[in-house]
Motif scaffolding. Structure first.
Motif: not given
Length: 245
Positions: A31-54
């Motif tokens: 807060x003192x730093x003016x809310x700089x930076x992120x208190x949360x982290x990101x999670x990549x659940x899917x990353x460039x998925x290609x898929x065909x189901x017939x």
């Protein structure tokens, strides 16, 4: 199995924000730093998925927790949208992603049958014609006019599954849902799933029960950290996953 592609994913990415609990000191500095930076982290659940189901394929999405398999199923169902890439699905999609999803707790089972079936694309006349079969399959006839907020999780499952399999879906999705309910009803659900596959419907299953999916599915896709790491016959996919345990 035909050449018609029922489900197509191209370059699909999905990210979630994980909010972590921080100490009072860390939050104060932020807060003192003016809310700089992120208190949360990101999670990549899917990353460039290609898929065909017939059409007519029975596919198991396999992997350890956090691999991206349930996220993939939710994208196919339309519950979620990708952050990157595209998801295309042909025909009517039905299934069980979460117990009781789409149920209105203050409505009785009877009204929820009509509500859920309508959401899945059925006309009122079609629901009328199949209503008795749905109730009979669910085995909760005496509670059909009871508000579903009084249902147990097993009763939710029975009714939700019964509605889903009687909507005549082109693509049927199942996510670990068969772990709920007693063994006789599970076996009944599995028989019904096999009937759908035999009738040429497309099936996509997420399950930790490797013996079950090997029995039901022809094809297995193993996912790891949001990516496909194996795609082939289900028995080979199960063996591949067990080797990585």
């Amino acid at each position: 199995m035909s050449d018609t592609v029922m489900v197509r994913l191209r370059g699909v990415g999905k990210e979630f924000v994980l909010r972590h609990t921080r100490s009072m000191k860390e939050a104060l500095v932020w807060l003192i730093k003016g809310r700089k930076g992120d208190l949360s982290a990101k999670f990549k659940a899917l990353d460039g998925v290609d898929l065909d189901i017939r059409e007519g394929e029975s596919v198991a999405l396999l992997g350890f927790n956090g691999s991206g398999k349930s996220t993939t199923l939710k994208l196919i169902s339309g519950v979620m949208r990708p952050d990157e890439g595209s998801v295309e699905v042909q025909g009517r999609v039905a299934g069980l992603i979460e117990v009781g999803a789409g149920f209105h707790h203050d409505l009785p089972g009877r009204d929820n049958v009509y509500l859920n079936a309508a959401i899945l694309g059925m006309e009122e006349e079609q629901i009328d014609a199949r209503f008795d079969d749905i109730v009979a399959f669910s085995e909760i006839g005496e509670f059909i006019d009871t508000e579903v907020k009084f249902y147990s999780s097993g009763m939710y499952l029975r009714l939700a599954f019964a509605v889903a399999v009687h909507t005549d879906p082109d693509v049927f999705l199942v996510d670990e849902i068969l772990a709920v309910g007693d063994e006789p009803f599970q076996k009944k659900c599995i028989r019904r799933i096999k009937e759908l596959v035999a009738a040429g419907k497309t099936l996509v299953v997420v399950s930790h029960d490797l013996d079950l999916v090997a029995d039901i599915c022809q094809r297995g896709i193993v996912m790891e950290k949001g990516r496909k790491v194996f795609d082939g016959p289900c028995t080979e996919a199960v063996a591949f996953l067990r080797e990585r345990h």
